[in-house]
Structures are given as structure tokens and as C-alpha cells.
Design an enzyme around this catalytic site. Structure first.
Site, PDB file in Angstrom:
ATOM      1  N   CYS A  18     -17.561 -19.108  -4.074  1.00 25.93           N
ATOM      2  CA  CYS A  18     -18.429 -20.150  -4.598  1.00 25.93           C
ATOM      3  C   CYS A  18     -19.775 -19.555  -4.974  1.00 25.93           C
ATOM      4  CB  CYS A  18     -18.614 -21.238  -3.547  1.00 25.93           C
ATOM      5  SG  CYS A  18     -17.060 -21.849  -2.853  1.00 25.93           S
ATOM      6  N   GLY A  21     -17.381 -19.417   1.812  1.00 23.64           N
ATOM      7  CA  GLY A  21     -16.615 -18.757   2.863  1.00 23.64           C
ATOM      8  C   GLY A  21     -15.655 -19.718   3.526  1.00 23.64           C
ATOM      9  N   GLU A  23      -2.037 -15.625 -15.068  1.00 26.98           N
ATOM     10  CA  GLU A  23      -3.373 -16.072 -14.676  1.00 26.98           C
ATOM     11  C   GLU A  23      -3.964 -17.066 -15.664  1.00 26.98           C
ATOM     12  OE1 GLU A  23      -6.123 -12.955 -12.310  1.00 26.98           O
ATOM     13  OE2 GLU A  23      -5.404 -12.222 -14.231  1.00 26.98           O
ATOM     14  N   HIS A  51      19.682  -4.321 -11.110  1.00 28.21           N
ATOM     15  CA  HIS A  51      19.755  -4.668  -9.697  1.00 28.21           C
ATOM     16  C   HIS A  51      19.302  -6.099  -9.421  1.00 28.21           C
ATOM     17  CE1 HIS A  51      20.803  -0.586  -8.655  1.00 28.21           C
ATOM     18  NE2 HIS A  51      19.745  -0.133  -9.329  1.00 28.21           N
TER      19      HIS A  51
END
Length: 605
Positions: free
Chosen positions: A2, A100, A485, A501
Site C-alpha cells: 500500500c 503490512g 498478469e 509428459h
């Protein structure tokens, strides 16, 4: 992730706060808000739109004040709704903004509820506001110090109080926070760039610091409550870098800035020498017998690419770890291993924590590849190489990646030379190729019109595969990451030899398969893998070196790269993948610079 801006001044600080948020919006844009203390009241405006909407709100309401805090949010706890937008208030007495994650917020919340506090949001931040309020007895600085002593996790906070309208307090642990020094005014922010409009005198706070900020000064104490001095530095934040100029988006601008960014990263490199990585590098490099690279996201892919260079050129075993996983598993530490951490911001929480974990295990030979000279990561490592990419605003990293690769290639050459594995003629040739990179990249950027044509087809798809072999497999990974994204097209990357595979089960005529095809030792193997795709009806989109003899045809679309670039080929081949993702996202009408659910500078775990 932020953005925080706070101010104490003799003038209306709301325009300063809003402009600071505008500069930090790329770090979080789920919601935003600003609050001031005025006439004995806490006043705020909040928005779940962008900063532009918040600006209109404060203009319409006439919000103004001499002391205030503001925030632009990337949601962790609680949905992006107005009730969860910062600033968060407690009892209309305390206001808090927070970057945070508070890991122990649940027991703290239960304790505060038992004391009678009501919770209006789903955020962990509200715990901080109420905790400060519970300790407030006429001294905000003391209350903040007591409150943060109980917090577990990562945080940068700015706090103010209606009963003490002349100052704000801040604290940090694991998330960045800086003080900006002005004339009869001072500021707090999560990044110096937010303050470039008002000051270039910056104090970088350390983990555990708590600061009291007033118009005429400040004081800092450490986690033990002891007064400490923190150095003020003059920081040029390159405000021009946050202007778009002739480009539609910052991502496009930053893609086209890569030739200059690489040239700047190589400035002053006249020879391959350990001194490029700092004083004492020769001694450190002489002691190591392996490397451990720690990084996240795009930076992790640069480390994967470097593994090929380091093991081929320097013959040093190289392990590349996702930083967010490394510190949570049982590993075998090697004190003779060079720990290389890679980050654009130098504040990536997972990578910083992984670095500290490695150091705690006795791995003290450390090197940071980073774009920010003043970052925590650079301060924590013995050695460093600054990539000099300049400010990167676009959430999807581009120029940071290619400059990281440039620095890592130099590291490979340096270690090879120290080990007697780089003859003088090979060193000279490698330096010539590095210096030619900016010119070579300009030629790659000229392919944009052809890539735009491809992007129109990609915009209609929902899935894609990316293939590469050898040192180009990480480039395929990076290409897939860029596409998902910003275009929201599901994309996966595989080493081309792995098709049989499992991934071949996904291939149909609706599955575009992007292939990175340099003219290297694995080309013929790659051609066989491409035939496996065609045999299942897959559509191939191939970025091929000019001399690969891969021709367009039924189900095979080819864009020819200008030249083969040997070991440095990954740096060239990633650029068209960046352009493909950008133009596909553009064709789908997406917000390219601010993709959903993401933000820049990942400072939370």
C-alpha cells in the site's frame, strides 16, 4: 504494497497528500482515503475508486487541514469496500493508515472486543487503531510505542489524534517508511517518490523505529525506546519518470525504456572485475563454492536464467529458490555459498525474510541485485549491484527484469574470470555484446507492429502455452506470467521437451502455443517439439532467430528476431513476449498498468 503519505505543515496539506497518493497508486488501488484533524475533529474522505475520484471528492467537500494522513490500499484483510478503506478511526479520536499484515490481529481483536471496542471493518488495521486508543492517556507518541510493541508481523503506520493536532507518529517493521524534511513542514511516506513534489531530504527509518513528526522537528526511538539518530539524505526521485510522455501506459513506456535502462546499468563497466559488486567482492568471491539465489515472481525467473549462465561459465553449482518458500522448509546451509537476493524495490518482504533466514543459518556472503540504492536489501548485504532501471510504475515488471539479467550476466562473467575460465578474448567479446545490447533491443522493439497483429488473435483466447528450452525456458515462464498478469488469459510455460509428459493433452486448435526459438544447440530438438504441437492441431506462434529456417505455414506463425545473440539471447527474446502481453491486454480493454488483484512492490508476506 500500500501507499502511505502523512504531513504536518503550516499550509493546507490535502493537495500534497492526494498528489502523493497519485504517485503511489501503482502500489495499491483497491481503495484510497485521506483524513485531517481540524477544529477538534477527525475528518476523512474515502473511495473504492481511484485517486482521481478521491481528488474530486475532497475538492467537492472542501476538505482541508494542516495535519493529515492518507493511504492507497491493496486489500489483504477485508474486501475493497469503503468500510475497509483507510484511514481507519478508533472512537473518532485516533486515525491510522497501515501497510503490512498484523499476524496476531485475531487475539488482539478478541481482547479489544472484551474491553468494549466495536469493529466497523474487516481489516487487521482496525486493531492498531483501537490498540493505540486503549493506551492513549494524553501522549500519542507513548501510546504508539506501547501499541507497536504488541504487533507481530509487518507494518508501516502513520497515526494522528484529534486531541494532539500538531503532530503525527509513525512506526515501521518489515515495511518501508521514510521521513521527508521540509521548511517548517515535515512528512511521512512509504516511498520517497511520493514526496518528490515537496522535498528531496529523506530519512530512511529502520526496523523497530517509532517516530514523532512535528512542523519544527522530529524524534526517533528504536524498538527499545532509546533515542536514535537517523541520517538525512538528499534523494532525487526523478519526478519526470512518473510522466507518461507519448506513451499510452507506463508498461509500454517502460518496455521502450529498456535500451536506455540497460545502457545505464552498464555505465562505467570497462572490464570484468569484482569491484563492480563492491569493495571486498574479490575476497568474498574467492571464498565461495556455490550460489543460492533467492527471489520472487519476475525476479525469480531472472535467477533461473542466471543459473544457466553461472553453471556454464563459472562452473559453480547454483540453486534458485522461491524466497517465500525457502525459509519455511528444512534446508542444508552452506556457509561457503554466495547468497544472491534479487528485487526491483529492495523491499520485497518475502525476499528480505529469506535473506535474514539464510544469514541466521550462517550464510553471510551476500549480494543484492537491486534497483533502489537506499533499500533495506542493499543495506543488509555485503555486496550489491544497482541495476539503474529507473522508476518502474507498471505493475508488470519489464525493464527491471532485463536490467537484472544484465547484472547477473556480469556476475557470471566475473566469477568465471576469477576461476580462470574466461580468456581475455572471450571477455572482450562478451563486453562488446553487452555494449551492443541497447542497439539490438531497439531492433527488437521495431517488431511491435507485427506483434500487435498477433495480439488481436490472442485477445480472443482464454488459454495459452509457452515453450522454451535451456536458458530460454525461464523466458517462456516470464512470458506466460506477463500474459496472465495483465491480459487475464490463463497461460502456462513448459520446457518444450516436457510436452509429451502431460501438457500435450491441452493442445487443440483453440490453444495458441508461443515458442521461443533461438538458433542454439537445442534448436533441432525444439523443432521436433513444435511438430508434436502441429500434429495435435495446435497453433504455433514462434519468435525465431533469422537463421533458424523456421518458415510460416499452416498453423505456424513466425516473427523473425533481428539477430542471434548467443548467451545474451534471453534478454532479447523476452521483449517481444512483453509486447505481446501488453497488446493482448490492450485489445481486451484491460487496465494495463493496474491489473486486478495485483500491486507493485510486494511488501507484505
Amino acid at each position: 504494497m500500500c501507499g502511505i503519505v502523512g504531513a504536518v505543515a503550516a499550509r493546507n496539506i490535502v493537495p500534497i497528500l492526494v498528489e502523493g497518493l497519485r504517485r503511489l497508486e501503482y502500489r495499491g488501488y483497491d481503495s484510497c482515503g485521506v483524513a485531517v484533524v481540524r477544529d477538534g475533529q477527525l475528518l476523512r474522505a474515502r473511495s473504492v475508486q481511484r485517486v482521481q475520484d478521491l481528488d474530486a471528492q475532497v475538492r467537492e467537500t472542501g476538505l482541508c487541514g494542516l495535519v493529515g494522513i492518507s493511504h492507497t490500499r491493496w486489500a489483504t484483510h477485508g474486501a475493497p469496500v469503503t468500510a475497509n478503506a483507510h484511514p481507519i478511526f478508533s472512537c473518532n479520536e485516533i486515525g491510522v493508515v497501515h501497510n503490512g499484515i498484523i499476524e496476531n490481529f485475531e487475539p488482539l481483536r478478541d481482547r479489544l472486543k472484551a474491553k468494549g471496542y466495536g469493529f466497523d471493518s474487516q481489516t487487521d488495521t482496525e486493531v492498531i487503531a483501537h490498540l493505540v486508543h486503549s493506551y492513549y492517556a494524553g501522549d500519542l507518541f507513548a501510546a504508539v510505542r506501547r501499541a507497536v510493541a504488541e504487533l507481530h508481523g509487518a507494518y508501516a503506520i502513520a497515526v494522528f489524534c484529534k486531541s494532539e493536532p500538531a503532530h503525527i507518529c509513525g512506526a515501521r517493521f518489515g515495511s518501508p517508511l521514510v521521513l521527508g524534511i521540509g521548511e517548517d513542514e515535515n512528512f511521512l511516506a512509504s516511498d520517497a517518490m511520493a514526496l518528490a513534489q515537496v522535498t528531496d531530504r529523506i530519512v530512511y527509518l529502520e526496523d523497530g523505529d517509532v517516530i514523532d513528526v512535528r512542523r519544527d522537528g522530529w524524534q526517533v526511538v528504536d524498538r527499545d525506546g532509546k533515542p536514535v539518530a537517523r541520517e538525512a539524505r538528499t534523494v532525487k526521485a526523478h519526478t519526470a519518470a512518473v510522466e507518461l510522455g507519448p506513451y499510452r501506459h507506463f508498461m509500454q513506456k517502460e518496455i521502450f525504456e529498456q535500451p536506455r535502462a540497460i545502457a545505464d546499468t552498464l555505465e562505467g563497466v570497462e572490464s570484468v572485475t569484482p569491484m563492480l559488486f563492491g569493495a571486498g567482492a574479490a575476497e568474498v568471491f574467492g571464498r565461495i563454492d556455490s550460489l543460492l539465489i533467492l527471489a520472487c515472481g519476475t525476479s525469480y525467473y531472472s535467477g533461473l536464467t542466471a543459473k544457466y549462465w553461472l553453471e556454464a561459465a563459472a562452473k559453480l553449482p547454483t540453486q534458485v529458490e522461491i524466497a517465500s518458500e525457502y525459509r519455511y522448509r528444512e534446508s542444508v546451509p552452506n556457509p561457503n555459498s554466495l547468497v544472491v537476493v534479487i528485487s526491483q524495490s529492495g523491499e520485497t518482504a518475502d525476499t528480505l525474510a529469506a535473506l535474514k533466514h539464510a544469514q541466521a543459518l550462517g550464510m553471510n556472503e551476500t549480494l543484492a541485485i537491486c534497483n533502489v540504492a537506499t533499500s533495506a536489501m542493499v543495506r543488509l548485504t555485503k555486496l550489491k549491484y544497482l541495476t539503474r532501471a529507473g522508476v518502474e510504475i507498471g505493475v508488470a515488471s519489464t525493464k527491471a527484469f532485463t536490467t537484472q539479467l544484465t547484472a547477473l550476466f556480469l556476475l557470471s562473467l566475473t566469477l568465471a574470470k576469477l576461476r580462470g575460465l574466461l580468456p581475455a578474448d572471450a571477455e572482450a567479446a562478451a563486453l562488446r555484446n553487452l555494449r551492443h545490447l541497447p542497439s539490438a533491443l531497439q531492433s527488437v522493439l521495431a517488431l511491435e507492429p507485427q506483434i500487435i497483429a498477433w495480439s488481436e488473435q490472442f485477445a480472443r483466447k482464454e488459454h495459452a502455452l509457452f515453450l522454451g528450452r535451456g536458458r530460454h525456458f525461464p523466458i517462456a515462464l516470464e512470458g506466460a506470467l506477463k500474459l496472465k498478469e495483465i491480459s487475464y488469459i490463463h497461460a502456462e510455460a513448459y520446457p518444450a521437451g516436457e510436452l509429451k509428459h502431460g501438457p500435450l493433452a491441452l493442445v487443440t486448435d483453440e490453444m495458441p502455443v508461443v515458442t521461443v526459438a533461438p538458433n542454439d544447440a537445442l534448436l533441432e530438438k525444439l523443432k521436433s517439439n513444435m511438430q508434436e504441437v502441429r500434429a495435435r492441431g495446435g497453433e504455433l506462434y514462434v519468435f525465431a532467430d533469422a537463421d533458424t529456417h523456421i518458415a510460416p505455414g499452416d498453423g505456424i506463425h513466425v516473427i523473425r528476431m533481428p539477430e542471434h545473440y548467443g548467451a545474451l539471447s534471453p534478454i532479447l527474446h523476452v521483449v517481444p513476449l512483453q509486447l505481446l502481453a501488453y497488446h493482448a491486454a490492450l485489445a481486451r480493454g484491460n487496465d494495463v498498468d493496474k491489473p486486478r488483484n495485483l500491486a507493485k512492490s510486494v511488501t507484505v508476506e
